[in-house]
Design an enzyme around this catalytic site. Structure first.
Site, PDB file in Angstrom:
ATOM      1  CD  GLU A 266      -3.119  -0.492   2.590  1.00  9.24           C
ATOM      2  OE1 GLU A 266      -3.049   0.578   2.983  1.00  9.24           O
ATOM      3  OE2 GLU A 266      -3.552  -1.564   2.934  1.00  9.24           O
ATOM      4  CD  GLU A 320     -11.927   1.537  -0.296  1.00 13.50           C
ATOM      5  OE1 GLU A 320     -12.660   0.656   0.473  1.00 13.50           O
ATOM      6  OE2 GLU A 320     -10.793   1.687  -0.369  1.00 13.50           O
ATOM      7  CE  LYS A 323     -10.613   2.759   4.289  1.00 15.47           C
ATOM      8  NZ  LYS A 323      -9.255   2.512   3.928  1.00 15.47           N
ATOM      9  CD  GLU A 329      -7.913   6.263   6.436  1.00 17.28           C
ATOM     10  OE1 GLU A 329      -7.983   5.235   6.229  1.00 17.28           O
ATOM     11  OE2 GLU A 329      -6.745   6.709   6.590  1.00 17.28           O
TER      12      GLU A 329
END
Length: 471
Positions: A266, A320, A323, A329
């Site tokens: 990541e 997203e 999250k 985030e």
């Protein structure tokens, strides 16, 4: 991704790592997270990946619909055994056998599963699952041996930066002492015995955001800068990411595991953040990810290991919306859920010929792209879609104009008509804006609507209704 708190250390250096694709250059994959309620179907996601030249993807589970969609796609896949299954898998070989049978052998080889991430950032798991990690890895490996898949599928586990006790200067890199004997060494021994590699999650953004008074933004973004000389080994670093990589190499060397390979499972930079998240924004995200991809695909290594290619999985494919945590985030995606780019960066060697990585949006706001001009990478057919960040009032006013004075064809989005669903303001506005744009032969300025719209180069997803094109 780990909580930001684990990265806010006194050191300005973060973490790193690598994976192998060729002798000359590294590889670029992407994390496909699904903590959202507005993402396209797995089948559409596979088509998106293929259209972008992305042939490596990392998942956070073994969802059957996703693995089925990836079958026969040519895309290599890293799957994950979630942290909540570590205890059971570690305690019972039959549990590991059943998991491998249900989640690996059922899909392989049609789905090119190349590795299993056993747990994720286990050392910072609040449920304290560290003691289960290596036993679980060994049991999963034993299950692969039974299925004769152990040579084809590697096993590892992504670690977070908090596994390092010291990371600055890079030459002083070391793991936390309380982790070394109980779990780090046993895990590294397992990786050596099975011919696998260490997975590491690395986020220079966290280090920069927490230490922006000490770290140059250009240094964090791979831009031109004076560099930082390591006082321990005299090597000069031009980027924070490379310094992080070499800090992990140093930590491995300190415990005599110099021959372990690594993967950056990541890494990324958010295109939007809260006020206190210094550095978050589209321009910086495009610079970080774009320049990182250039470095990886150009095949250059780090100052400590210049001959070793760096290989990464970018975080993440989509923004997203479910999250938890700070705004950042939910805004690491390279794509919006409607499959449009948040910003333009090269993802393949072929694209490197194309020039700069820039946000699609050139304004200083953190909205999606605005205006009628198409960027260099947007060639051929284009469409006009609504900017969901413009706000309901602006979108409604623009929609009213498009369907009224603009004389867009809005019949299809009336109640009961073929394109009424999805019944949302943003979807209806996108349809109307595109009708207006196509009707006006995609002329410059016809996809503006005061900042409520922007141009895209891939046909928008719109339920079962196809967006019209111009001729």
């Amino acid at each position: 991704m780990a909580s930001r708190a684990f990265y806010l250390l006194i050191s300005p250096i973060l973490l790193f790592s690598a994976i192998v694709v060729s002798d000359a250059a590294g590889s670029v994959g992407i994390n496909y997270g699904r903590v959202a309620n507005n993402l396209p179907s797995p089948e559409k996601v596979v088509e998106l990946l293929k259209s972008q030249g992305i042939n490596k993807v990392k998942l956070y589970d073994t969802d059957a619909t996703v693995l089925t969609a990836l079958a026969n796609s040519g895309i290599s896949v890293v799957v994950a055994l979630p942290n909540e299954l570590l205890a059971a898998t570690a305690a019972d070989q039959s549990a590991a056998d059943n998991w491998v049978q249900s989640n690996i052998t059922k899909f392989y080889p049609q789905t090119k599963i190349e590795a299993i991430a056993v747990g994720n950032e286990v050392f910072v798991d609040p449920k304290n699952t560290t003691n289960y990690l290596v036993p679980a890895m060994k049991n999963i490996h034993a299950s692969l041996v039974k299925s004769k898949l152990d040579s084809a599928i590697k096993i590892s586990s992504p670690i977070a930066f908090s596994a390092l006790q010291i990371s600055y200067p890079s030459s002083s890199g070391s793991f936390k002492q309380e982790l070394v004997e109980p779990v780090i060494k046993p895990m590294l021994d397992f990786l050596k015995q099975t011919g696998s590699y260490l997975m590491v999650n690395a986020y220079p953004f966290f280090a920069y955001s927490a230490n922006s008074d000490q770290i140059s933004l250009d240094y964090a973004l791979f831009k031109n800068n004076p560099g930082v000389v390591d006082s321990g080994n005299g090597l000069k670093y031009q980027s924070l990411f490379e310094a992080q990589i070499d800090a992990v190499f140093a930590a491995l060397s300190a415990i005599q595991y110099d021959d372990i390979k690594m993967v950056v499972t990541e890494t990324g930079w958010p295109s939007m953040g809260d006020e206190n998240e210094i550095g978050a924004g589209e321009e910086n995200a495009a610079a970080y990810n774009g320049n990182l991809v250039r470095k990886v695909l150009n095949g250059s290594g780090t100052p400590l290991r210049p001959q070793d290619p760096i290989n990464v999985y970018l975080f993440a494919l989509f923004n997203e919306n479910q999250k938890p945590g700070p705004t950042s985030e939910r805004n690491y995606g390279l794509f919006y859920p409607n499959e449009q780019k948040v910003y333009n960066i090269p993802l393949t060697v072929e694209e490197l010929q194309g020039g700069q990585s820039t946000p699609v949006n050139t304004s200083t706001s953190q909205a999606p792209p605005v205006g009628g001009e198409v960027s260099k990478t947007q060639v051929g057919q284009t469409w006009c879609v609504a900017n969901g960040k413009a706000g309901e009032e602006k979108l409604q006013a623009a929609l009213d104009y498009a369907c009224g004075e603009g004389e867009a064809d809005c019949n299809a989005i009336q109640p009961g008509a073929t394109c009424y669903n999805p019944n949302t303001l943003e979807a209806h506005a996108s349809y109307a804006f595109n009708s207006y744009y196509q009707k006006n032969t995609r002329a410059a300025g016809t996809c503006e609507f005061g900042g409520a719209a922007y141009v895209v180069s891939q046909r928008p997803a719109y339920g079962n209704c196809e967006f019209p094109t111009g001729n």
